[in-house]
Design an enzyme around this catalytic site. Structure first.
Site, PDB file in Angstrom:
ATOM      1  N   CYS A 131      -0.371   3.936  -6.361  1.00  0.00           N
ATOM      2  CA  CYS A 131      -1.442   3.357  -5.540  1.00  0.00           C
ATOM      3  C   CYS A 131      -1.649   1.946  -6.051  1.00  0.00           C
ATOM      4  O   CYS A 131      -1.672   1.715  -7.273  1.00  0.00           O
ATOM      5  CB  CYS A 131      -2.721   4.168  -5.692  1.00  0.00           C
ATOM      6  SG  CYS A 131      -4.142   3.399  -4.893  1.00  0.00           S
ATOM      7  N   CYS A 139       0.876  -1.174   0.000  1.00  0.00           N
ATOM      8  CA  CYS A 139       0.000   0.000   0.000  1.00  0.00           C
ATOM      9  C   CYS A 139       0.911   1.221   0.000  1.00  0.00           C
ATOM     10  O   CYS A 139       1.809   1.320   0.852  1.00  0.00           O
ATOM     11  CB  CYS A 139      -0.853  -0.038   1.265  1.00  0.00           C
ATOM     12  SG  CYS A 139      -1.827   1.437   1.563  1.00  0.00           S
TER      13      CYS A 139
HETATM   14  N1  DGL Z   1      -4.119   0.719  -1.779  1.00  0.00           N
HETATM   15  C1  DGL Z   1      -3.939   2.020  -1.184  1.00  0.00           C
HETATM   16  C2  DGL Z   1      -2.634   2.661  -1.653  1.00  0.00           C
HETATM   17  O1  DGL Z   1      -1.844   2.052  -2.345  1.00  0.00           O
HETATM   18  C3  DGL Z   1      -5.065   2.942  -1.545  1.00  0.00           C
HETATM   19  C4  DGL Z   1      -6.333   2.702  -0.813  1.00  0.00           C
HETATM   20  C5  DGL Z   1      -6.454   3.470   0.473  1.00  0.00           C
HETATM   21  O2  DGL Z   1      -6.537   4.706   0.459  1.00  0.00           O
HETATM   22  O3  DGL Z   1      -6.485   2.817   1.502  1.00  0.00           O
HETATM   23  O4  DGL Z   1      -2.368   3.786  -1.334  1.00  0.00           O
END
Ligand code: DGL
Length: 274
Positions: free
Chosen positions: A187, A74
């Site tokens: 992301c 993440c």
């Molecule tokens: N998967 C998260 C990231 O890579 C985005 C989702 C979230 O905001 O929790 O930042």
């Protein structure tokens, strides 16, 4: 650390399954333990202190499950908590995030150009990519744009139609991203819309390379395991997928991110704190 130990992967939710999928592709013999902190989704709008507390607690759970690697899949958690998790884990496992391998990749392949980043508010305003790219001391002009609509859009299954096409175009048309030669998908949800992003630039006859941090981190992890002789050579890998708050809708959406729908099990790790 032993080669037959599993790889722990965590994210705020199920978006990190794009990283798990990329890892599985290059390291098919590894067993994965995936944890999606769906009880606290989205991390992108949370404070740094909150994301740090969640991330350390999840790392503790993955250590209890004997993971040889903890991969923070993440960008928001990588940005807020990588240093803290690395310190907490110490020598008990190797910690990977999705930012450092991407910055290493840029150092090796993309010096002297204008590079853009799209990501959540936490990832963009946290400034970690900007700081690390600046530390490369290369002639890189860096620019970034928060694109908060993209995560809910993808989770609603809107990622390959006219609506997603116009939302993507609206963001990529932002003057902040003018003149970029490469675009970091900052992301873990965004690999799902990689083709649409490529199409956007293609239709404008613009040559913009797309840097997919899921692929980059999977390859960095593979190199690390090979170099340290930690690749699992035994058979029968088994994967487990946990979330902190189960809903059927999350389970259904896993298909978007992992190609196959996976069985999610609720692991209420926050209850143990009370
Ligand atoms: N998967 C998260 C990231 O890579 C985005 C989702 C979230 O905001 O929790 O930042």
């Amino acid at each position: 650390m032993k080669s037959n130990q599993p790889i722990g992967i965590f994210d705020s939710g199920i978006g990190g399954l794009t990283v798990a999928r990329a890892v599985k592709k290059v390291l098919p013999n590894e067993s994965l333990i995936y944890f999606g902190d769906t009880a606290h989704l989205p991390y992108g709008d949370k404070s740094t202190a909150a994301i740090q507390a969640y991330s350390v607690r999840i790392a503790e759970m993955l250590l209890k499950n004997k993971c040889k690697v903890i991969l923070i899949a993440c960008n928001s958690a990588s940005s807020a908590a990588y240093d803290l998790v690395t310190e907490y884990v110490g020598k008990r496992a190797k910690v990977f995030d999705v930012i450092n391998p991407t910055v290493d990749f840029i150092r090796e392949n993309h010096s002297n150009e204008k590079i853009g980043l799209i990501g959540t508010k936490q990832t963009v305003t946290g400034g970690v990519y900007a700081k690390k790219i600046d530390q490369l001391k290369q002639d890189i002009e860096f620019t970034s744009l928060a694109t908060p609509l993209l995560v809910p859009m993808i989770e609603e299954g809107i990622y390959d139609d006219e609506i997603s096409k116009s939302i993507i175009a609206k963001y990529l048309n932002d003057s902040n991203l003018d003149g970029i030669k490469s675009l970091i998908l900052g992301c873990t949800h965004y690999p799902i819309i990689k083709n649409q992003i490529a199409d956007y630039y293609h239709q404008l006859n613009k040559s913009v390379r797309i840097i997919d941090s899921a692929e980059t981190v999977a390859l960095a992890l593979k190199s690390f395991l090979e170099y340290n002789q930690l690749v699992n050579k035994g058979g029968h890998p088994s994967d487990q997928f946990f979330v902190s708050d189960f809903t059927h809708s999350f389970e259904k959406t896993t298909k978007i991110f992992f190609n196959n729908e996976v069985n999610l099990t609720q692991l209420p790790i926050w209850d143990e704190l009370n």
